[in-house]
Design a protein around this motif. Structure first.
Motif, PDB file in Angstrom:
ATOM      1  N   HIS A  68       0.834  -1.206   0.000  1.00  0.00           N
ATOM      2  CA  HIS A  68       0.000   0.000   0.000  1.00  0.00           C
ATOM      3  C   HIS A  68       0.870   1.258   0.000  1.00  0.00           C
ATOM      4  CE1 HIS A  68      -3.122   2.866   1.148  1.00  0.00           C
ATOM      5  NE2 HIS A  68      -4.034   1.913   0.914  1.00  0.00           N
ATOM      6  N   ALA A  69       0.956   1.902  -1.144  1.00  0.00           N
ATOM      7  CA  ALA A  69       1.862   3.047  -1.292  1.00  0.00           C
ATOM      8  C   ALA A  69       1.457   4.206  -0.384  1.00  0.00           C
ATOM      9  CB  ALA A  69       1.887   3.497  -2.753  1.00  0.00           C
ATOM     10  N   GLY A  70       0.157   4.439  -0.267  1.00  0.00           N
ATOM     11  CA  GLY A  70      -0.306   5.550   0.567  1.00  0.00           C
ATOM     12  C   GLY A  70       0.058   5.345   2.021  1.00  0.00           C
ATOM     13  N   LEU A  71      -0.075   4.130   2.476  1.00  0.00           N
ATOM     14  CA  LEU A  71       0.282   3.822   3.863  1.00  0.00           C
ATOM     15  C   LEU A  71       1.782   3.993   4.074  1.00  0.00           C
ATOM     16  CD1 LEU A  71      -0.379   2.695   6.692  1.00  0.00           C
ATOM     17  CD2 LEU A  71      -0.143   0.393   5.727  1.00  0.00           C
ATOM     18  N   THR A  72       2.540   3.522   3.110  1.00  0.00           N
ATOM     19  CA  THR A  72       3.994   3.628   3.241  1.00  0.00           C
ATOM     20  C   THR A  72       4.438   5.088   3.246  1.00  0.00           C
ATOM     21  OG1 THR A  72       4.321   1.453   2.271  1.00  0.00           O
ATOM     22  CG2 THR A  72       6.199   2.936   2.194  1.00  0.00           C
ATOM     23  N   ALA A  73       3.734   5.920   2.484  1.00  0.00           N
ATOM     24  CA  ALA A  73       4.074   7.358   2.482  1.00  0.00           C
ATOM     25  C   ALA A  73       3.749   7.983   3.829  1.00  0.00           C
ATOM     26  CB  ALA A  73       3.320   8.059   1.359  1.00  0.00           C
ATOM     27  N   ALA A  74       2.631   7.559   4.433  1.00  0.00           N
ATOM     28  CA  ALA A  74       2.183   8.206   5.664  1.00  0.00           C
ATOM     29  C   ALA A  74       2.842   7.626   6.908  1.00  0.00           C
ATOM     30  CB  ALA A  74       0.662   8.075   5.780  1.00  0.00           C
ATOM     31  N   ALA A  75       3.206   6.344   6.854  1.00  0.00           N
ATOM     32  CA  ALA A  75       3.810   5.694   8.021  1.00  0.00           C
ATOM     33  C   ALA A  75       4.697   4.548   7.531  1.00  0.00           C
ATOM     34  CB  ALA A  75       2.727   5.167   8.968  1.00  0.00           C
ATOM     35  N   PRO A  76       5.868   4.907   7.041  1.00  0.00           N
ATOM     36  CA  PRO A  76       6.708   3.891   6.374  1.00  0.00           C
ATOM     37  C   PRO A  76       7.160   2.761   7.295  1.00  0.00           C
ATOM     38  CG  PRO A  76       7.888   5.983   6.637  1.00  0.00           C
ATOM     39  CD  PRO A  76       6.463   6.249   6.983  1.00  0.00           C
ATOM     40  N   ILE A  77       7.094   2.965   8.587  1.00  0.00           N
ATOM     41  CA  ILE A  77       7.561   1.910   9.502  1.00  0.00           C
ATOM     42  C   ILE A  77       6.654   0.674   9.450  1.00  0.00           C
ATOM     43  CG2 ILE A  77       6.315   2.720  11.563  1.00  0.00           C
ATOM     44  CD1 ILE A  77       8.922   2.028  13.159  1.00  0.00           C
ATOM     45  N   LEU A  78       5.411   0.863   8.963  1.00  0.00           N
ATOM     46  CA  LEU A  78       4.514  -0.295   8.866  1.00  0.00           C
ATOM     47  C   LEU A  78       5.070  -1.333   7.897  1.00  0.00           C
ATOM     48  CD1 LEU A  78       1.620  -0.871  10.127  1.00  0.00           C
ATOM     49  CD2 LEU A  78       2.517   1.422  10.501  1.00  0.00           C
ATOM     50  N   ALA A  79       5.410  -0.881   6.697  1.00  0.00           N
ATOM     51  CA  ALA A  79       5.923  -1.824   5.698  1.00  0.00           C
ATOM     52  C   ALA A  79       7.277  -2.374   6.136  1.00  0.00           C
ATOM     53  CB  ALA A  79       6.041  -1.139   4.340  1.00  0.00           C
ATOM     54  N   GLU A  80       8.096  -1.505   6.730  1.00  0.00           N
ATOM     55  CA  GLU A  80       9.415  -1.970   7.171  1.00  0.00           C
ATOM     56  C   GLU A  80       9.274  -3.112   8.178  1.00  0.00           C
ATOM     57  OE1 GLU A  80      12.752   0.638   7.455  1.00  0.00           O
ATOM     58  OE2 GLU A  80      13.099   0.098   9.550  1.00  0.00           O
ATOM     59  N   THR A  81       8.299  -2.987   9.048  1.00  0.00           N
ATOM     60  CA  THR A  81       8.072  -4.041  10.041  1.00  0.00           C
ATOM     61  C   THR A  81       7.469  -5.274   9.387  1.00  0.00           C
ATOM     62  OG1 THR A  81       7.696  -2.339  11.694  1.00  0.00           O
ATOM     63  CG2 THR A  81       6.959  -4.573  12.244  1.00  0.00           C
ATOM     64  N   GLY A 105       9.174  12.533  10.564  1.00  0.00           N
ATOM     65  CA  GLY A 105      10.494  12.312  11.147  1.00  0.00           C
ATOM     66  C   GLY A 105      11.078  10.958  10.833  1.00  0.00           C
ATOM     67  N   GLY A 106      11.903  10.505  11.749  1.00  0.00           N
ATOM     68  CA  GLY A 106      12.651   9.267  11.487  1.00  0.00           C
ATOM     69  C   GLY A 106      11.985   8.060  12.106  1.00  0.00           C
ATOM     70  N   TYR A 107      12.313   6.911  11.565  1.00  0.00           N
ATOM     71  CA  TYR A 107      11.697   5.668  12.039  1.00  0.00           C
ATOM     72  C   TYR A 107      12.650   4.516  11.765  1.00  0.00           C
ATOM     73  CZ  TYR A 107      11.209   4.641   7.142  1.00  0.00           C
ATOM     74  OH  TYR A 107      11.513   4.389   5.834  1.00  0.00           O
ATOM     75  N   ALA A 108      12.483   3.435  12.500  1.00  0.00           N
ATOM     76  CA  ALA A 108      13.206   2.202  12.180  1.00  0.00           C
ATOM     77  C   ALA A 108      12.584   1.047  12.952  1.00  0.00           C
ATOM     78  CB  ALA A 108      14.691   2.308  12.543  1.00  0.00           C
ATOM     79  N   TYR A 109      12.451  -0.066  12.269  1.00  0.00           N
ATOM     80  CA  TYR A 109      12.148  -1.309  12.968  1.00  0.00           C
ATOM     81  C   TYR A 109      13.329  -2.227  12.725  1.00  0.00           C
ATOM     82  CZ  TYR A 109       9.667  -5.172  15.104  1.00  0.00           C
ATOM     83  OH  TYR A 109       9.313  -6.187  15.951  1.00  0.00           O
ATOM     84  N   GLU A 110      14.036  -2.536  13.766  1.00  0.00           N
ATOM     85  CA  GLU A 110      15.258  -3.345  13.680  1.00  0.00           C
ATOM     86  C   GLU A 110      15.004  -4.668  14.384  1.00  0.00           C
ATOM     87  OE1 GLU A 110      18.221  -1.914  12.406  1.00  0.00           O
ATOM     88  OE2 GLU A 110      19.579  -3.586  12.845  1.00  0.00           O
ATOM     89  N   LYS A 111      15.267  -5.762  13.678  1.00  0.00           N
ATOM     90  CA  LYS A 111      14.941  -7.076  14.248  1.00  0.00           C
ATOM     91  C   LYS A 111      16.106  -8.029  14.061  1.00  0.00           C
ATOM     92  CE  LYS A 111      11.474 -10.825  13.670  1.00  0.00           C
ATOM     93  NZ  LYS A 111      10.231 -11.208  12.985  1.00  0.00           N
ATOM     94  N   ASP A 141      11.706 -16.698  11.573  1.00  0.00           N
ATOM     95  CA  ASP A 141      11.888 -16.815  13.016  1.00  0.00           C
ATOM     96  C   ASP A 141      11.252 -15.618  13.713  1.00  0.00           C
ATOM     97  OD1 ASP A 141      12.770 -17.854  15.416  1.00  0.00           O
ATOM     98  OD2 ASP A 141      14.803 -17.044  15.240  1.00  0.00           O
ATOM     99  N   TYR A 142      10.927 -15.830  14.980  1.00  0.00           N
ATOM    100  CA  TYR A 142      10.569 -14.705  15.829  1.00  0.00           C
ATOM    101  C   TYR A 142      11.844 -13.941  16.179  1.00  0.00           C
ATOM    102  CZ  TYR A 142       5.947 -16.806  16.562  1.00  0.00           C
ATOM    103  OH  TYR A 142       4.702 -17.323  16.399  1.00  0.00           O
ATOM    104  N   ALA A 143      11.645 -12.761  16.737  1.00  0.00           N
ATOM    105  CA  ALA A 143      12.792 -11.923  17.081  1.00  0.00           C
ATOM    106  C   ALA A 143      13.560 -12.498  18.258  1.00  0.00           C
ATOM    107  CB  ALA A 143      12.313 -10.520  17.426  1.00  0.00           C
ATOM    108  N   THR A 144      14.877 -12.469  18.156  1.00  0.00           N
ATOM    109  CA  THR A 144      15.711 -12.611  19.346  1.00  0.00           C
ATOM    110  C   THR A 144      15.521 -11.343  20.164  1.00  0.00           C
ATOM    111  OG1 THR A 144      17.303 -13.899  18.088  1.00  0.00           O
ATOM    112  CG2 THR A 144      18.080 -12.927  20.157  1.00  0.00           C
ATOM    113  N   ALA A 145      15.527 -10.236  19.432  1.00  0.00           N
ATOM    114  CA  ALA A 145      15.207  -8.934  20.001  1.00  0.00           C
ATOM    115  C   ALA A 145      14.847  -8.031  18.835  1.00  0.00           C
ATOM    116  CB  ALA A 145      16.391  -8.343  20.756  1.00  0.00           C
ATOM    117  N   ALA A 146      13.864  -7.160  19.046  1.00  0.00           N
ATOM    118  CA  ALA A 146      13.533  -6.202  18.002  1.00  0.00           C
ATOM    119  C   ALA A 146      13.120  -4.889  18.645  1.00  0.00           C
ATOM    120  CB  ALA A 146      12.410  -6.729  17.105  1.00  0.00           C
ATOM    121  N   ALA A 147      13.375  -3.813  17.902  1.00  0.00           N
ATOM    122  CA  ALA A 147      13.089  -2.482  18.430  1.00  0.00           C
ATOM    123  C   ALA A 147      12.357  -1.643  17.390  1.00  0.00           C
ATOM    124  CB  ALA A 147      14.389  -1.785  18.818  1.00  0.00           C
ATOM    125  N   ALA A 148      11.300  -0.985  17.831  1.00  0.00           N
ATOM    126  CA  ALA A 148      10.587  -0.016  16.987  1.00  0.00           C
ATOM    127  C   ALA A 148      10.902   1.382  17.514  1.00  0.00           C
ATOM    128  CB  ALA A 148       9.090  -0.277  17.041  1.00  0.00           C
TER     129      ALA A 148
END
Lengths: 163, 284, 806
Positions: free
Chosen positions: B84-97, B177-183, B190-197
């Motif tokens: 969903h391009a519109g969602l990614t434009a408005a809240a890109p962390i969703l697709a990243e996650t 602003g900035g965002y990141a989902y790191e897993k 696999d599930y996360a060993t650890a992940a951060a939003a």
């Protein structure tokens, strides 16, 4: 337990069968419809040997119950090509030695078939990511990736020639 | 692995679904994408008398991207989110996650509603929802109500949703602003060993706001309020990141499993959060 | 006058014989989903079997209540040990001379052990019935650690062996002890070690793992009571051995048993053994008179059938100060689980572990192996390696690294200094093998050159400095490995399994029109035998590979053979194929001479024909000869053109290779990334380069999995912690790197075509390369050794121990 009347479109044909609601789609395809191309490898949706196409998307048929698939349109490896007219992916997997024991191959090709519709011109990295739901124990993936890239190139060349 | 018997229901609106849930009580379970529930049924760890498949309920579909609010229906799949391009434009962390969840086939079936509602501490979307300060829309026999993601999770698989309620949508404000989902995980699937939003904003040289939440480091997702606060007003330098990591570590309580012992998880949580903050800041 | 076109080169090309990257004939059906695997087999009236399995690792079985299950509509029977006992089938012999419970006889000894077998009209009903069977257990103390199992007061696991101090492999010194196997010169080794300038010691653990082919094990047993014939389709890597074993234990005459291996979805050693599921399906079919199918699920596969490795290897290696190795000693504590079901040749209870002197000229060595029972699943199979060869290769390649650290030497130089030289072959190793051929220095130099070894070391050193200055958190590891395998078991004089000599066989029939069928005692599980054996034959008999059908896996039609595992198909059955082909050619020569009206000695072989010496325009092609064999009455010669060969190899073959892995490691998270992986293999004569390359890619990926995370882990009470593919690590395309393959070609002097076998080299060679890369990354900080698997947390633990997180 009573069975339900399932109606699906499978490889382009309307099919009807009786099945318990709990039956797994992979069993309906393999046991009731005799489509034994897709296989069962892990039972827990990790290996992708059971991959089929459902309503235009790749899914793992071991983790879909029959009742969920009622009314769906399904494509399996058996629907991709015929012995006289193989799909380019089927040819390229052979040409580039993209299989060994063959057990993952139907799921692998069925997934690649959808991947190349989603992304007709993928990079090697995109192929590896797009195929990451399918495990292979024999090939180390290198020739699978090569086969898919070769198929993409041929499909694109054919498309260009037609335009 | 073969699931036990159940009766199958495929209601076409939420009211009917709620009716079936009410009739059968704890015998009934709602089915979204099924990629958590069906494996449990196959292992005979979940016995379900009545399976209520939500796939045919149009009200549960759809992504609405408004100027101040994004609303995602419960049955929207991870693949829908990614596409969903519109969602990614408005809240890109969703697709990243979403791209970090499972694999392509599973993302085609797995839904955001299922991911946030079942209370599995390994799921990624709950921490993201907490990071975004999202709201969950619930509907039950008593009507509709809204619960904040940050108040939704009580313990593993125990949430504010009662058995006769359905989670129908999630909503949250668009991000700037900035965002990141790191897993960190062992492999795809696999599930996360650890992940951060991490979501943060920048004013000049310093951080104006920050929200941080962690996945699979306690029996619920962990919104680390103090960790976010530790960044605000700082230039997000090494000292600030260290302070944020320390605050986050105080909030988590990981358990040992095949992914590693507790000490390792504490350490990795810090490393993962450090990477996430740095990446988010670079995008701010 | 015969036509001289096509040219000789064109004729060679048309054969698609040795050396051709021939496309695989199997792929036509596999790519269309038309393979025929065991679970694809469907027969009228077929029933399904499913197991009740023990949730406990050690417990007494107090009672089994079948009533509720039997009352479920569709359930036909429930078998327990009591039902099998009158037939003498509640226990079965293992391949290692031990015996194993088919169904729990009074107690269970590992989690997942088979307790009862349900037979029902379909797999859904069978699964429902399994849930309805009530088993009462009484806990017993659990031992999962082989060292604790040997303590004096350890619980007695095998009550059936009480008081037996002699086992299949000699003396048992403790109730949980299975055997001691000793090789080499103990006194000489101790002397050399005590006199040595430098001695390095280390305990190297090769953890328990599992071959985990994508297809699990299964079978369909069908007893035809009218004709008295039992047919079993199943995932069998050794169908003839299964037939013989089935006959011996069931009492059914061997000619009334037909074993068929259909397409097999990967084996890797998992499908060599005989499992309770096969026995129970056969019994159920005999009892019910209808076919019975049993297919295990993935958890059952990982928990109960055929683990691999689990070797604790305590080593000492000595050298002169300048790095000349003087002696090697190794003591292995081998965890065999609850029953000794290792798939090893009879005289080798620790397989060919005595190849553990590796590629090195070590003057004296000594080895002892102690086999031990624990409350873990039985097995001990060769997971894509010849018997215990990968354990041996890992051991020596770790010991070399440990010695290099102790000497302060570069590990590549230390290897080169100690390689067996080319002129030393055939080489007699200190532990009893005769290495057939090798050229290790050439391969090693080529590998180091290919990866730019010197500049890699410089880059690594610079990275360490940058790390110390705080500029990076990533280190570089350079993992070296030079392995020597021993495959192709084996000479009947010292290799048998259950008394069956480990020869193999090929039978060829040439059809009148010049096509052929060849049948072998082996069975492909993805190796492409139908493609490559036809290539061997094409080069031998001059008929195109495309005109030769290869058939395997049906004991009613194939000649007796010991099957496919331990990289034995090419060295043994491949040799049988060449030898049978040569018999065909010998007869063809007589026919050709007759047709050309010259003496037998006056014709000579040329690609696909016999020509009259000195008159190449006068010839008979193999196609013409084939027709003549069935058409012309040739004085003194029987009609027809057929041959059979049973090949007893004079020696093993010794493939070798040089593998190098370059890895980036994040010190804080333990996350690794393979930057480069180079694999040079020397498998002697190369039959099909495309297939060889594919075998290497696949084997290295298995090695990646094993080294970097794959394990069968147990908790202290014997629960399997890694029972699904969530936790049992199998990398996807995303985690798997792109490999560089390379080769040298040193033919085996004793093999008819010089081939050595390649399928298992990449698993054997890659595991040490990956592990050495991880450990090498930390060498600069004083690290010596850590156990595999090197998953994130264990790598992190190395860094933590070195104080790198401070």
């Amino acid at each position: 337990m009573s069975k339900m009347h399932l109606k699906m479109t499978v490889n382009g044909a309307e099919v009807e069968t009786l099945a318990e609601p709990r039956e797994l789609l992979i069993h309906v395809l393999r046991e009731r419809l005799n489509l034994t191309g897709p296989h069962i490898g892990c039972d827990t949706s990790h290996c992708g040997a059971c991959t089929v196409d459902m309503n235009g998307k790749s899914v793992k048929a071991c983790t879909v119950v029959a009742a969920q698939a009622n009314g769906a349109s399904i494509t399996t490896i058996e629907g991709l090509g015929t012995p006289d007219a193989l799909h380019v992916l089927q040819r390229m997997f052979r040409e580039h030695h993209g299989l060994q024991c063959g057990f993952c191959t139907p799921g692998m090709i069925t997934r690649a078939w959808r991947l190349l519709q989603e992304n007709p011109n993928p990079t090697e990295e995109e192929v590896r990511f797009g195929m990451s739901g399918n495990l292979c124990r024999c090939t180390g993936y290198q020739n699978i990736v090569k086969s898919i890239l070769a198929a993409a190139a041929e499909m694109n060349a054919v498309k260009e020639a037609a335009e | 692995m073969i699931p036990g018997h159940f009766e199958y229901h495929r209601p076409t609106d939420v009211a009917s679904a709620l009716g079936i849930l009410a009739t059968h009580g704890d015998e009934a379970r709602a089915l979204a994408g099924g990629h958590s529930l069906i494996p449990m049924m196959k292992l005979r760890m979940a016995a379900v008398g009545h399976l209520v498949d939500l796939q045919a309920i149009p009200e549960l579909r759809g992504i609405e991207v408004g100027p101040g609010r994004i609303r995602i229906g419960a049955m929207v799949t991870q693949a829908d989110i990614i596409a969903h391009a519109g969602l990614t434009a408005a809240a890109p962390i969703l697709a990243e996650t979403a791209l970090m969840i499972a694999d392509p086939q599973v993302r085609n079936m797995g839904t955001i509603g299922g991911n946030v509602a079942n209370g599995d501490p390994g799921n990624d979307m709950p921490a993201l929802m907490q990071c975004l300060d999202a709201s969950f829309e619930l509907r039950g026999p008593e009507g509709a109500r809204t619960v904040k993601a940050r108040a939704f999770y009580e313990s593993a698989y125990v949430t504010a949703r009662s058995d006769d309620e359905l989670l129908t949508a999630v909503s949250f404000a668009p991000t700037g602003g900035g965002y990141a989902y790191e897993k960190q995980k062992r492999k795809v699937g696999d599930y996360a060993t650890a992940a951060a939003a991490v979501i943060l904003t920048r004013a000049g040289a310093t951080c104006a706001s920050a929200s941080i939440a962690m996945t699979n480091l306690a029996d619920t997702p962990v919104w680390a309020e103090a960790a976010g606060a530790a960044l605000v007003g700082t230039p997000v330098d090494a000292a600030a990141i260290k302070a944020a990591v320390a605050a986050m570590r105080a909030a988590i309580s990981p358990t040992g499993d095949n992914r590693g012992p507790v000490a390792f998880k504490h350490h990795v949580a810090g490393a993962v959060l450090g990477h996430a903050i740095a990446r988010a800041w670079s995008r701010a | 006058m015969n036509d001289q076109s096509p040219t000789r080169d064109e004729r060679i090309e048309k054969l698609k014989g040795l050396g051709a990257s021939r496309r695989r004939v199997e792929d036509v059906r596999f790519t269309q989903g038309k393979g025929n695997y065991v679970d694809d087999i469907k027969m009228p009236g077929m029933l399904f079997g499913d197991f009740v399995r023990s949730p406990y690792a050690h417990a007494r079985v107090v009672s089994v209540n079948k009533a509720a299950a039997l009352a479920l509509p569709g359930v036909v029977a429930v078998l327990t040990a009591e039902d099998l006992a009158p037939l003498g089938l509640h226990w079965m012999p293992t391949l290692a001379g031990d015996k194993q419970m088919v169904l729990a006889d009074g107690k269970v000894l590992f989690q997942g052990q088979e307790v009862a077998f349900v037979v029902a009209k379909d797999r859904y009903t069978a699964a429902d019935a399994v849930e309805l069977i009530e088993v009462e257990y009484e806990d017993l103390p659990v031992v999962t650690d082989p060292f604790k199992a040997l303590e004096p007061d350890a619980p007695v696991l095998r009550e059936d062996l009480a008081g037996k101090t002699e086992g299949a492999h000699g003396h048992r010194r403790h109730h949980n002890h299975i055997f001691t196997w000793e090789m080499g010169d103990e006194a000489g080794t101790e002397t050399a070690l005590s006199e040595a300038e430098v001695v390095a010691e280390e305990t190297v653990y090769y953890h328990r793992t599992h071959p985990c082919p994508l297809e699990t094990c299964g079978c369909v047993a069908s007893m035809d009571k009218v004709n008295g014939k039992l047919t079993v389709w199943g995932t069998f890597q050794a169908p003839h051995a299964v037939r013989t074993v089935a006959s011996l234990i069931s009492g059914i005459a061997e000619h009334n048993i037909r074993i068929i291996s259909p397409d097999i979805g990967g084996g890797f050693g998992n499908k060599v053994g005989v499992y309770p599921g096969y026995i129970c399906s056969i019994v159920a079919s005999i009892v019910t008179g209808v076919p019975v199918k049993w297919v295990e699920d993935r958890m059952e596969n990982l928990m109960s059938t055929a683990f691999a490795r689990d070797y604790w290897m305590k080593g000492r290696i000595s050298a002169t100060k300048d790095g000349r190795i003087t002696a090697l000693d190794c003591h292995v504590t081998a965890d065999h689980g609850a029953f000794d079901a290792c798939a090893d040749p009879t005289k080798f209870p620790a397989g060919f572990f005595n190849i553990c002197t590796g590629s090195y000229d070590i003057p004296v060595a000594h080895l002892t192996v102690d086999g031990v029972y624990t409350n873990k699943a039985p097995g001990g199979v060769a997971y894509r390696c010849s018997f215990r060869v990968t354990e041996a290769a890992y051991f020596i390649e770790r010991m070399i690294e440990v010695l290099a650290i102790k000497l302060g030497m570069d590990a590549a130089d230390l290897r080169a200094k100690n390689f067996i030289r080319k002129d030393q072959f055939p080489y007699h190793s200190a532990l009893g093998w005769e290495y057939d051929s090798g050229d290790y220095h050439t391969a090693w130099a080529k590998a180091l050159e290919a990866v730019g070894y010197k500049s890699l070391r410089a880059e690594q050193a610079a990275r360490v400095e940058a790390f110390k200055r705080g500029e990076t958190r990533k280190l570089i590891g350079i993992g070296l490995c030079h392995f020597t395998e021993i495959v192709g078991a084996g000479p009947v004089k010292n290799c048998d399994i259950l008394g069956l000599g480990m020869f193999d066989s090929c039978e060829i029939r040439i059809h009148p029109t010049g096509s052929a069928i060849a049948r072998l005692g082996t069975i492909s599980q993805g190796q492409g035998h139908a493609t490559t054996f036809a290539q061997i034959l094409a080069s031998e008999i001059g008929l195109p590979a495309d005109d030769i059908t290869i058939e395997e896996g049906d004991t009613d039609t194939a000649p007796y053979g010991l099957g496919t595992y331990g990289s034995r198909s090419t060295p043994v059955a491949g040799a049988a194929t060449a030898m049978a082909g040569r018999k065909i050619r010998a007869k063809a020569q007589m026919i050709a001479a007759y047709l050309l009206e010259v003496h037998d000695d006056d014709v000579e072989w040329d690609v696909d024909r016999f020509t009259v010496k000195g008159a190449p325009e006068r010839f008979k092609t193999m196609k013409e000869i084939a027709f003549a064999a069935y058409h012309n009455a040739i004085p003194g010669l029987e009609p027809g053109l057929e041959a059979v060969s049973y090949y007893d190899p004079p020696n093993m073959t010794y493939p070798f290779g040089a593998y190098i892995c370059v890895m980036e490691i994040d010190v804080d998270t333990g996350v690794w990334e393979i930057r480069q992986f180079y694999a040079l293999d020397d498998c002697g004569t190369r039959i099909n380069p495309m297939i060889i390359e594919g075998q290497v890619h696949g084997g290295v990926t298995e090695g990646l999995a094993i080294a970097m995370g794959q394990e069968l882990a147990y908790d202290e009470i014997g629960n399997v912690k890694t029972g699904t593919l969530m936790d049992f690590f199998i990398p996807t395309a995303w985690e798997t790197p792109h490999y560089i393959t390379d080769f040298t070609e040193t033919p085996s002097p004793h093999h008819p075509i010089g081939a050595k076998g390649v399928g298992e080299s990449p698993n054997v060679g890659s595991v040490p390369a990956f592990s050495n890369a991880v450990q090498d990354a930390f060498r600069a900080f004083g690290h010596v050794h850590a156990h595999m698997p090197h998953d994130h947390w264990r790598i992190w633990t190395i860094a933590e121990g070195l104080g790198l997180h401070a």
